[in-house]
Motif scaffolding. Sequence first.
Motif, PDB file in Angstrom:
ATOM      1  N   THR A 186      -0.066  17.592  -0.409  1.00 31.15           N
ATOM      2  CA  THR A 186       1.275  17.790   0.122  1.00 31.15           C
ATOM      3  C   THR A 186       1.498  16.934   1.359  1.00 31.15           C
ATOM      4  O   THR A 186       0.720  16.995   2.313  1.00 31.15           O
ATOM      5  CB  THR A 186       1.495  19.273   0.481  1.00 31.15           C
ATOM      6  OG1 THR A 186       1.458  20.051  -0.719  1.00 31.15           O
ATOM      7  CG2 THR A 186       2.831  19.480   1.174  1.00 31.15           C
ATOM      8  N   ALA A 187       2.535  16.104   1.320  1.00 30.07           N
ATOM      9  CA  ALA A 187       2.799  15.162   2.405  1.00 30.07           C
ATOM     10  C   ALA A 187       4.072  14.387   2.084  1.00 30.07           C
ATOM     11  O   ALA A 187       4.587  14.457   0.967  1.00 30.07           O
ATOM     12  CB  ALA A 187       1.639  14.185   2.579  1.00 30.07           C
ATOM     13  N   VAL A 188       4.532  13.641   3.064  1.00 28.24           N
ATOM     14  CA  VAL A 188       5.559  12.633   2.825  1.00 28.24           C
ATOM     15  C   VAL A 188       4.830  11.333   2.528  1.00 28.24           C
ATOM     16  O   VAL A 188       3.954  10.917   3.291  1.00 28.24           O
ATOM     17  CB  VAL A 188       6.488  12.468   4.036  1.00 28.24           C
ATOM     18  CG1 VAL A 188       7.528  11.378   3.763  1.00 28.24           C
ATOM     19  CG2 VAL A 188       7.172  13.783   4.373  1.00 28.24           C
ATOM     20  N   LYS A 226      -0.165  16.054  10.977  1.00 28.79           N
ATOM     21  CA  LYS A 226      -1.260  15.095  10.890  1.00 28.79           C
ATOM     22  C   LYS A 226      -0.736  13.678  11.012  1.00 28.79           C
ATOM     23  O   LYS A 226       0.452  13.422  10.837  1.00 28.79           O
ATOM     24  CB  LYS A 226      -2.011  15.263   9.576  1.00 28.79           C
ATOM     25  CG  LYS A 226      -2.717  16.600   9.420  1.00 28.79           C
ATOM     26  CD  LYS A 226      -3.567  16.626   8.170  1.00 28.79           C
ATOM     27  CE  LYS A 226      -4.319  17.930   8.029  1.00 28.79           C
ATOM     28  NZ  LYS A 226      -5.178  17.952   6.810  1.00 28.79           N
ATOM     29  N   GLN A 227      -1.652  12.754  11.290  1.00 26.27           N
ATOM     30  CA  GLN A 227      -1.275  11.352  11.364  1.00 26.27           C
ATOM     31  C   GLN A 227      -1.116  10.774   9.966  1.00 26.27           C
ATOM     32  O   GLN A 227      -1.682  11.278   8.993  1.00 26.27           O
ATOM     33  CB  GLN A 227      -2.339  10.575  12.133  1.00 26.27           C
ATOM     34  CG  GLN A 227      -2.383  10.903  13.616  1.00 26.27           C
ATOM     35  CD  GLN A 227      -3.309   9.975  14.390  1.00 26.27           C
ATOM     36  OE1 GLN A 227      -4.228   9.377  13.828  1.00 26.27           O
ATOM     37  NE2 GLN A 227      -3.062   9.840  15.675  1.00 26.27           N
ATOM     38  N   GLY A 232       0.802  -1.205   0.000  1.00 25.85           N
ATOM     39  CA  GLY A 232       0.000   0.000   0.000  1.00 25.85           C
ATOM     40  C   GLY A 232       0.839   1.261   0.000  1.00 25.85           C
ATOM     41  O   GLY A 232       2.054   1.214   0.234  1.00 25.85           O
ATOM     42  N   TRP A 233       0.188   2.368  -0.305  1.00 25.95           N
ATOM     43  CA  TRP A 233       0.788   3.697  -0.211  1.00 25.95           C
ATOM     44  C   TRP A 233       0.098   4.456   0.907  1.00 25.95           C
ATOM     45  O   TRP A 233      -1.133   4.368   1.071  1.00 25.95           O
ATOM     46  CB  TRP A 233       0.621   4.465  -1.524  1.00 25.95           C
ATOM     47  CG  TRP A 233       1.530   4.016  -2.617  1.00 25.95           C
ATOM     48  CD1 TRP A 233       1.237   3.170  -3.636  1.00 25.95           C
ATOM     49  CD2 TRP A 233       2.890   4.409  -2.801  1.00 25.95           C
ATOM     50  NE1 TRP A 233       2.326   2.999  -4.442  1.00 25.95           N
ATOM     51  CE2 TRP A 233       3.364   3.751  -3.956  1.00 25.95           C
ATOM     52  CE3 TRP A 233       3.763   5.260  -2.106  1.00 25.95           C
ATOM     53  CZ2 TRP A 233       4.673   3.910  -4.436  1.00 25.95           C
ATOM     54  CZ3 TRP A 233       5.055   5.417  -2.578  1.00 25.95           C
ATOM     55  CH2 TRP A 233       5.498   4.748  -3.736  1.00 25.95           C
ATOM     56  N   TYR A 234       0.875   5.223   1.637  1.00 24.84           N
ATOM     57  CA  TYR A 234       0.377   6.025   2.742  1.00 24.84           C
ATOM     58  C   TYR A 234       1.026   7.402   2.656  1.00 24.84           C
ATOM     59  O   TYR A 234       2.008   7.580   1.948  1.00 24.84           O
ATOM     60  CB  TYR A 234       0.746   5.360   4.080  1.00 24.84           C
ATOM     61  CG  TYR A 234       0.202   3.970   4.225  1.00 24.84           C
ATOM     62  CD1 TYR A 234       0.873   2.883   3.681  1.00 24.84           C
ATOM     63  CD2 TYR A 234      -0.997   3.738   4.893  1.00 24.84           C
ATOM     64  CE1 TYR A 234       0.375   1.602   3.789  1.00 24.84           C
ATOM     65  CE2 TYR A 234      -1.503   2.451   5.016  1.00 24.84           C
ATOM     66  CZ  TYR A 234      -0.815   1.397   4.454  1.00 24.84           C
ATOM     67  OH  TYR A 234      -1.320   0.122   4.569  1.00 24.84           O
ATOM     68  N   ARG A 235       0.474   8.344   3.378  1.00 24.42           N
ATOM     69  CA  ARG A 235       1.081   9.674   3.392  1.00 24.42           C
ATOM     70  C   ARG A 235       0.870  10.322   4.757  1.00 24.42           C
ATOM     71  O   ARG A 235      -0.070   9.996   5.473  1.00 24.42           O
ATOM     72  CB  ARG A 235       0.507  10.572   2.286  1.00 24.42           C
ATOM     73  CG  ARG A 235      -0.974  10.932   2.457  1.00 24.42           C
ATOM     74  CD  ARG A 235      -1.468  11.684   1.234  1.00 24.42           C
ATOM     75  NE  ARG A 235      -2.860  12.079   1.371  1.00 24.42           N
ATOM     76  CZ  ARG A 235      -3.570  12.641   0.388  1.00 24.42           C
ATOM     77  NH1 ARG A 235      -3.010  12.872  -0.796  1.00 24.42           N
ATOM     78  NH2 ARG A 235      -4.831  12.985   0.594  1.00 24.42           N
TER      79      ARG A 235
END
Length: 114
Positions: free
Chosen positions: A90-92, A43-44, A35-38
Amino acid sequence: QVQFVESGGGLVQPGGSLRLSCPVSGGIANFYGMGWYRQAPGKQREFVASVISIGNIKYADSVQGRFRLSRENYNNTMYLTMNNLKPEDTAVYYCNRVRNPRPWGQGTQVTVSS
Protein backbone atom coordinates in the motif's frame (compact mmCIF):
# COMPACT_ATOMS: atom_id res chain seq x y z
CA GLN A 1 9.47 20.26 -17.04
CA VAL A 2 6.33 18.25 -17.63
CA GLN A 3 5.53 15.72 -14.96
CA PHE A 4 4.85 12.09 -15.70
CA VAL A 5 1.24 11.00 -15.19
CA GLU A 6 0.67 7.70 -13.42
CA SER A 7 -2.61 5.79 -13.47
CA GLY A 8 -4.12 2.39 -12.71
CA GLY A 9 -4.11 2.34 -8.94
CA GLY A 10 -7.02 1.25 -6.79
CA LEU A 11 -8.24 -0.86 -3.91
CA VAL A 12 -7.45 -4.55 -4.12
CA GLN A 13 -7.58 -7.46 -1.73
CA PRO A 14 -4.40 -9.23 -0.61
CA GLY A 15 -3.29 -11.63 -3.29
CA GLY A 16 -4.83 -9.52 -6.02
CA SER A 17 -3.27 -7.80 -9.01
CA LEU A 18 -3.08 -4.34 -10.53
CA ARG A 19 -1.33 -2.82 -13.53
CA LEU A 20 -0.03 0.71 -13.32
CA SER A 21 0.62 2.86 -16.39
CA CYS A 22 3.03 5.67 -17.15
CA PRO A 23 3.13 7.24 -20.64
CA VAL A 24 6.71 7.93 -21.73
CA SER A 25 6.93 9.82 -25.00
CA GLY A 26 9.89 9.87 -27.32
CA GLY A 27 10.31 6.21 -28.14
CA ILE A 28 12.27 3.42 -26.57
CA ALA A 29 15.32 5.59 -25.92
CA ASN A 30 13.37 7.52 -23.32
CA PHE A 31 12.09 4.29 -21.80
CA TYR A 32 15.57 3.28 -20.72
CA GLY A 33 16.44 4.98 -17.50
CA MET A 34 12.86 5.05 -16.20
CA GLY A 35 11.77 3.70 -12.88
CA TRP A 36 8.88 3.10 -10.52
CA TYR A 37 8.89 4.34 -6.94
CA ARG A 38 6.42 4.32 -4.09
CA GLN A 39 5.76 6.19 -0.88
CA ALA A 40 3.79 4.68 1.97
CA PRO A 41 2.15 6.84 4.62
CA GLY A 42 4.73 8.19 7.04
CA LYS A 43 7.64 6.76 5.05
CA GLN A 44 10.14 8.06 2.55
CA ARG A 45 9.77 7.40 -1.14
CA GLU A 46 11.48 4.16 -2.11
CA PHE A 47 12.69 2.43 -5.24
CA VAL A 48 10.49 -0.29 -6.73
CA ALA A 49 11.85 -1.09 -10.19
CA SER A 50 13.86 0.42 -13.02
CA VAL A 51 14.89 -0.35 -16.57
CA ILE A 52 18.47 0.62 -17.43
CA SER A 53 18.81 -0.96 -20.85
CA ILE A 54 17.36 -3.80 -22.87
CA GLY A 55 17.16 -6.86 -20.64
CA ASN A 56 18.48 -4.96 -17.64
CA ILE A 57 15.58 -4.46 -15.27
CA LYS A 58 16.11 -4.20 -11.54
CA TYR A 59 13.61 -4.75 -8.75
CA ALA A 60 13.57 -4.04 -5.06
CA ASP A 61 13.94 -7.21 -3.04
CA SER A 62 10.49 -6.69 -1.56
CA VAL A 63 8.78 -6.95 -4.95
CA GLN A 64 11.10 -9.33 -6.81
CA GLY A 65 9.10 -12.14 -8.37
CA ARG A 66 5.76 -10.37 -7.88
CA PHE A 67 6.10 -7.16 -9.89
CA ARG A 68 7.06 -6.80 -13.54
CA LEU A 69 8.14 -3.66 -15.38
CA SER A 70 7.33 -3.60 -19.09
CA ARG A 71 6.64 -1.33 -22.05
CA GLU A 72 4.26 -1.39 -25.00
CA ASN A 73 5.61 0.01 -28.26
CA TYR A 74 2.26 0.95 -29.78
CA ASN A 75 1.43 3.50 -27.09
CA ASN A 76 4.84 4.38 -25.58
CA THR A 77 3.61 3.42 -22.14
CA MET A 78 5.57 1.89 -19.29
CA TYR A 79 3.71 -0.52 -17.05
CA LEU A 80 4.15 -2.02 -13.62
CA THR A 81 2.23 -5.25 -13.30
CA MET A 82 1.80 -6.13 -9.66
CA ASN A 83 0.76 -9.63 -8.64
CA ASN A 84 0.20 -11.26 -5.27
CA LEU A 85 -0.20 -7.87 -3.67
CA LYS A 86 0.34 -7.55 0.06
CA PRO A 87 -0.90 -4.95 2.56
CA GLU A 88 2.66 -3.63 2.80
CA ASP A 89 2.50 -2.70 -0.88
CA THR A 90 0.00 0.00 0.00
CA ALA A 91 1.48 3.30 -1.16
CA VAL A 92 1.32 6.05 -3.73
CA TYR A 93 3.22 4.86 -6.78
CA TYR A 94 5.21 7.16 -9.04
CA CYS A 95 7.18 6.86 -12.25
CA ASN A 96 10.15 9.03 -13.05
CA ARG A 97 13.59 9.09 -14.55
CA VAL A 98 16.21 7.40 -12.43
CA ARG A 99 18.76 10.12 -13.22
CA ASN A 100 17.79 13.77 -13.52
CA PRO A 101 14.21 13.13 -12.40
CA ARG A 102 11.45 15.47 -13.42
CA PRO A 103 9.29 17.10 -10.73
CA TRP A 104 7.26 14.36 -9.11
CA GLY A 105 3.69 13.94 -10.34
CA GLN A 106 0.56 13.13 -8.38
CA GLY A 107 1.20 9.41 -8.38
CA THR A 108 -1.48 6.75 -8.23
CA GLN A 109 -2.78 5.30 -4.98
CA VAL A 110 -2.56 1.55 -4.44
CA THR A 111 -4.38 0.19 -1.40
CA VAL A 112 -4.17 -3.48 -0.50
CA SER A 113 -6.71 -4.38 2.13
CA SER A 114 -9.37 -6.94 2.89
